[in-house]
Design a protein around this motif. Structure first.
Motif, mmCIF file in Angstrom:
data_model
loop_
_atom_site.group_PDB
_atom_site.id
_atom_site.type_symbol
_atom_site.label_atom_id
_atom_site.label_comp_id
_atom_site.label_asym_id
_atom_site.label_seq_id
_atom_site.Cartn_x
_atom_site.Cartn_y
_atom_site.Cartn_z
ATOM 1 N N GLU A 17 0.623 -1.210 -0.041
ATOM 2 C CA GLU A 17 0.176 -0.225 -0.016
ATOM 3 C C GLU A 17 0.896 1.183 0.049
ATOM 4 N N SER A 20 2.618 1.444 -3.587
ATOM 5 C CA SER A 20 1.714 1.914 -4.547
ATOM 6 C C SER A 20 1.185 3.223 -4.545
ATOM 7 N N ASP A 26 2.091 -0.730 -9.609
ATOM 8 C CA ASP A 26 0.710 -1.654 -9.718
ATOM 9 C C ASP A 26 0.978 -3.187 -9.174
ATOM 10 N N LEU A 37 5.315 -5.812 -7.287
ATOM 11 C CA LEU A 37 4.657 -4.494 -7.845
ATOM 12 C C LEU A 37 5.421 -3.891 -9.201
ATOM 13 N N ASP A 39 6.113 -0.950 -12.503
ATOM 14 C CA ASP A 39 6.059 0.309 -13.047
ATOM 15 C C ASP A 39 7.200 0.361 -14.195
#
Length: 123
Positions: A17, A20, A26, A37, A39
């Protein structure tokens, strides 16, 4: 070349969290022990193990970690600083020097991992 980083976490949900929210990463896959995650060409893997759940439960800055991830941003430092604080992190005062043509600033995520921000001149 793709670049990635693995951070051990006491809570992958909380740390996911944080990253992000702050950097717009993402989540693309996960299970109970990890979350990936991404990008662009950057991947951040958050890994939760039995050892990391107990060893990393203090959220004090870990000054003795021998690595410091660096995030290159083209967003105003004040905006990123607010995002860091909103999710339980800390932003330190900007350094009085530049590195590679960018202003340097350290910060700490919600689990005590210290990272560096390098802010573009157009931010």
């Amino acid at each position: 070349m793709r670049t990635g980083l693995v951070i051990y976490a006491s809570s992958i949900g909380r740390l996911a969290e944080f990253y992000s929210h702050v950097f717009g990463l993402d989540a693309v896959e996960s299970d109970s022990s990890y979350m990936l995650l991404v990008d662009g060409d950057f991947e951040l893997v958050l890994l939760e193990t039995e050892i990391s759940k107990t060893a990393l439960n203090s959220h004090e800055p870990r000054e003795n970690t021998p690595l410091k991830p660096t995030f290159f941003i083209d967003t105003r430092l004040e905006l990123i600083g607010e995002k860091v604080k909103e999710k339980g992190g800390t932003i330190y005062p900007p350094k009085s020097w530049e590195f590679g043509g960018r202003q340097v600033c350290d910060a700490c995520d919600c689990e005590g991992n210290i990272f560096q921000l390098r802010v573009g001149k157009n931010a």
